[in-house]
Design an enzyme around this catalytic site. Structure first.
Site, mmCIF file in Angstrom:
data_model
loop_
_atom_site.group_PDB
_atom_site.id
_atom_site.type_symbol
_atom_site.label_atom_id
_atom_site.label_comp_id
_atom_site.label_asym_id
_atom_site.label_seq_id
_atom_site.Cartn_x
_atom_site.Cartn_y
_atom_site.Cartn_z
ATOM 1 N N ARG A 43 -15.463 2.433 8.636
ATOM 2 C CA ARG A 43 -14.301 2.029 9.169
ATOM 3 C C ARG A 43 -13.331 1.237 8.046
ATOM 4 O O ARG A 43 -12.089 1.570 8.327
ATOM 5 C CB ARG A 43 -14.832 0.741 9.851
ATOM 6 N N HIS A 91 -14.153 10.240 17.563
ATOM 7 C CA HIS A 91 -14.215 8.836 17.138
ATOM 8 C C HIS A 91 -14.544 7.933 18.582
ATOM 9 O O HIS A 91 -13.443 7.691 19.250
ATOM 10 C CB HIS A 91 -12.806 8.351 16.568
ATOM 11 N N TYR A 146 3.338 6.562 27.388
ATOM 12 C CA TYR A 146 4.870 6.683 27.417
ATOM 13 C C TYR A 146 5.391 7.397 26.157
ATOM 14 O O TYR A 146 6.445 7.782 26.297
ATOM 15 C CB TYR A 146 5.416 5.145 27.580
#
Length: 889
Positions: A46, A93, A137
């Protein structure tokens, strides 16, 4: 539970586990194991980037998933970010959509990354800290630079691993044609560690990489000429150079950043006017900056009274400059205007803003990255070397892939040529066969083809089979053979791979290279820390157990004759001071190891301690020794390098090879070290000394021989070379030491393993040629044993003699007899049966007795030992061999 019960419990747990039985576990053991597993998962999966491609797993998965789905820079339209996030989360993921989208957006922000990897449409946040629009969007696709990260990934250039559901393969690293980690940096917080790496200018990084490719031994001081400092996306000023230099050398450092500001509209005296801020420190929210400055302007007591008003005229993006250039990145449109009161000085107000507001901020560099899955703190050169090693592997694997493909095609073309020569018969066989499998078998038997060749023929359409042109196939065969030869040549020669890397770098530079944004300015107080250290004398002590320290020389006060002296280092665990010498604080100590490496450290950088302290282990002062398993074989103190052109470092190995190099080679040496001499397998460095042009060197062997010659007889060589022969050794003999001397009155001390020794004037060692067998230094015999050391101590020094059984005595040099060269010497120490002397050290002249070690009177000497020289004939000397250049190795 007691210890026995705990052991039984652990044995039962192990047995039950092997039998598949669920059993209780100690809570503390389970907590420890679980915490370590969690920490390593966060560190490797990570928070920390890989040193090769500079990416964390989430970024790597985003780029690979977009490449796999065809959402590349060449795509005409942009793709909904929701679709990208869903594909990444579903395939690679499974850690939530928010983390994926945040990583995706950050790779598109020109104020976060120096070179963006995502071409974004829609609101992707702002430098004020505004959040991006929802992913339903916004739209995106890969940027051209991201495409460069994935070139040739389908040619088996990197290792692949199964995804979480084991239905797809994902790369564990990207090919990374772009040095992504160096140009974009990285930041992340793991468990117990963090990383914060600065971005850099691509043009400078490329030049730095090319410099390392050209000279693998380049020092970081020279590398900084190509990469002088970070280059932040938001521009600004880098105030001072020392922070960047420290970070490049050690992996840690602090960069002082300042906003770029211009003062305009002042009167003749510098009063009034405006301060126009056009660039701000990296990772600073513009909105928070303006808010802080407004607070300072309104605070009448502790604020800045000279500020009249603050205006923020910034735009989101300013494409007027670099945005028009092909491949260039957009710049941030910052414009903050600070109006200064008419009776206040703008220069004073600006300095107050630097001091009291985030207009001046710091960036703490911590170059922590994963190397082979483990976190490592890396300096600038190491970062470049890991990138180069990765690209060399990628090119090797790509070339091997292309080679295999070319060989396979060449093999098929051989079969097609046979078919072209026998077209009618081939067609007849295919038509008359029951099925395709039968046709292949018949073709193989008739024309001596294999299954691959026969399949290629039967898979062809009839029209192509009838129109096959033998000449075209032969030309294709020739081209394939040329390619195969070229691929093999690339695989065999590292310089060919390096040339390919250079070509790639030139192409990257041409496409994406741009000018530096962050301007470097010298800080008013940016001086070398050494200038602040008084150049006073220091007493350096090193103990037998490897502890080192420095102590101010004035701590040891001069006393009258008959004084009691001062208490020295407290003896602990039978340790004692083995080496003691005086050097100025600005002097450099060069430590030479048995493996032929040299590490340099300033005296003032050594740990300071009082007279009674032990110091620190030398492996902690020179940390590389701890990881490489090296031992310090010798050291040299260099007061300064003003006369370096007339001085040289001379090294000698166990096999008698001598290496002479100019002292200038070691002028910029620091703690990370360098290779000083090239050693053959199982060969070790024995000693290193600092010589001047008129010095003589004496090399002694364990068999009792020695050779003396002017140092000018050994030619100057380069660093990390083998050198030339200094002494020719008999079988089983080895070099045990080397000294320098100028005057024939200097007295050479020789000590043997059975506790015998002597001092002899240098004048008795006649000058011979380098590379000869030498002359007798001391008569070795069953009584004496082998020689273990040769020294040139001062008359009033003390010696420490150490035996294999741990017996130590301290002997005054003046009490050791000065006798002839070809003698057996006198007894220095009475040894127990089976004991041997293993080391002799010069501990200098001091009142410090090195702990509990008492000074010893020398044992009684047999008078015959002193007279033995009288019966040694000069013919017993070993005849030296002429040095006609044939002795060099």
């Amino acid at each position: 539970m007691d210890e026995n019960e705990e052991n039984k419990f652990e044995e039962q747990v192990i047995q039950n586990t092997s039998e598949g039985i669920i059993s209780p576990t100690l809570l503390e053991e389970e907590m420890k194991r679980s915490m370590l597993d969690y920490a390593m998962s966060v560190i490797t999966a990570r928070a920390l980037p890989d040193a090769r491609d500079g990416l964390k797993p989430v970024h790597r998965r985003i780029l690979y998933s977009m490449h796999e789905n065809g959402w590349t820079a060449s795509l005409k339209d942009h793709i909904k970010c929701a679709k990208v996030v869903g594909a990444v989360m579903g395939d690679y993921h499974p850690h939530g959509d928010s983390s994926i989208y945040e990583a995706l957006v950050r790779m598109s922000q020109p104020w976060s990354l120096r070179y963006c990897a995502i071409d974004f449409h829609g609101g992707n946040g702002s430098i004020d800290g505004d959040k991006p629009a929802a992913y339903r969007y916004t739209e995106c696709k890969l940027d051209k630079m991201a495409d460069e990260m994935l070139i040739d990934i389908n040619k088996n250039v990197v290792d692949m691993a199964k995804n979480f559901s084991e239905d797809k393969d994902e790369p564990i690293v990207l090919p990374s044609r772009i040095p992504f980690l160096l140009v974009n940096g990285s930041s992340g917080i793991a468990v117990g560690m963090a990383t914060n790496m600065a971005p850099h200018n691509l043009r400078e990084v490329v030049l730095g990489i090319k410099a390392v490719l050209e000279n693998s031994e380049i020092e970081i001081d020279d590398l900084i000429k190509y990469i002088p400092a970070p280059d932040f996306p938001t521009g600004g000023l880098i105030y001072g150079r020392s922070g960047a230099i420290e970070a490049y050398k050690t992996g840690r450092g602090k960069i002082i950043m300042r906003a770029k500001a211009e003062i305009v509209g002042t009167d003749a005296s510098g009063q009034g006017g405006k301060i126009i801020i056009t660039e701000i420190p990296y990772m600073l929210s513009k909105e928070n900056l303006v808010k802080k400055m407004e607070e300072l302007a309104s605070d009448k007591e502790n604020g800045i009274s000279g500020i009249m008003d603050i205006e923020d005229e910034s735009s989101d993006i300013d494409d007027s400059d670099s945005g028009k250039k092909k491949g260039a990145q957009s710049k941030i449109g910052i414009r903050i205007i600070v109006h200064v009161k008419r009776d206040d000085y703008a220069e004073v107000v600006l300095n107050q803003l630097y001091k009291m507001s985030p207009l001046q901020s710091s960036f703490g560099i911590l170059n922590l990255a994963l190397v082979r899955g483990r976190p490592h703190l890396l300096n600038l050169k190491q970062l470049i070397e890991h990138y180069i090693d990765h690209r060399l592997e990628v090119i090797t694997r790509k070339t091997q892939f292309d080679l295999n493909k070319a060989k396979n095609r060449s093999h098929i073309v051989d079969g097609l040529i046979v078919a072209a020569d026998n077209t009618d018969e081939v067609i007849k066989i295919i038509r008359s066969s029951e099925d395709e499998a039968n046709a292949r078998i018949t073709l193989q038997e008739r024309f001596n083809l294999d299954e691959i060749q026969s399949k290629a023929i039967t898979d062809m359409r009839l029209g192509l089979l009838t129109r096959m042109n033998r000449l075209e196939l032969e030309n294709e065969k020739k081209d394939l053979l040329l390619k195969i030869a070229d691929f093999i040549d690339i695989l065999d020669k590292r310089e060919r791979k390096v040339a390919i890397i250079n070509e790639d770098l030139d192409d990257i530079l041409k496409k994406y290279g741009d000018d530096r944004r962050s301007q470097i300015v010298d800080a008013a107080g940016d001086i070398d820390i050494e200038d602040m250290i008084p150049n006073e004398d220091m007493v350096i002590t090193m103990t037998h157990a490897g502890y080192i320290k420095r102590t101010a020389a004035d701590t040891y006060k001069t006393q009258g004759r008959g004084g009691r002296g001062l208490k020295g280092m407290a003896s602990k665990d039978s340790d004692f001071i083995e080496t003691l010498f005086v050097a100025s604080a600005h002097s450099t100590i060069l430590f030479f190891t048995d493996k032929g490496r040299c590490y340099g450290i300033k005296v003032w950088e050594l740990p300071e301690g009082d007279r009674t302290s032990k110091g620190r282990p030398i492996v902690n002062v020179i940390e590389v020794l701890q990881t490489n398993g090296e031992k310090v074989a010798s050291f040299v103190v260099v007061k300064d390098y003003d006369n370096a052109q007339n001085q040289s470092i001379v090294q000698v190995t166990q096999r008698g090879i001598i290496n002479r190099q100019p002292l200038e080679n070691y002028q910029n040496l620091r703690k990370n070290g360098l290779n000083s001499i090239k050693l053959d397998e199982k060969e070790e460095l024995v000693a290193a000394v600092l010589c001047e042009k008129d010095d003589n060197v004496v090399i002694a062997s364990s068999g009792g021989n020695a050779v003396r010659f002017p140092i000018e007889k050994a030619r100057i060589t380069g660093r990390n070379t083998h050198g030339v022969r200094g002494i020719r050794l008999k079988d089983g003999d080895k070099v045990i030491g080397m000294i320098t001397a100028k005057s024939d009155d200097d007295k050479i001390l020789t000590v043997t393993e059975n506790g015998f020794g002597k001092r002899t004037k240098l004048g008795e060692y006649r000058i011979t040629n380098r590379g000869g067998k030498g002359i007798i230094n001391i008569k070795t015999s069953e009584r004496n044993g082998k020689v273990i050391n040769i020294m040139n101590p001062n008359e009033d020094d003390d010696l420490l003699i150490i035996t294999k059984n741990g017996i130590i005595i301290r002997v005054c040099v003046a009490k050791i007899n000065v006798i002839g060269r070809a003698t057996q010497g006198v007894k220095l120490m009475n040894l127990d049966t089976g004991d041997k002397v293993i080391d002799v050290s010069d501990c200098g002249k001091s009142d410090d007795d090195g702990g509990d070690i008492e000074k010893s009177e020398l044992p009684q000497t047999n008078p015959e030992d002193l007279l033995e020289e009288e019966i040694i004939d000069e013919d017993d000397d070993v005849k030296e061999e002429a040095d006609d250049g044939e002795s060099d190795e």
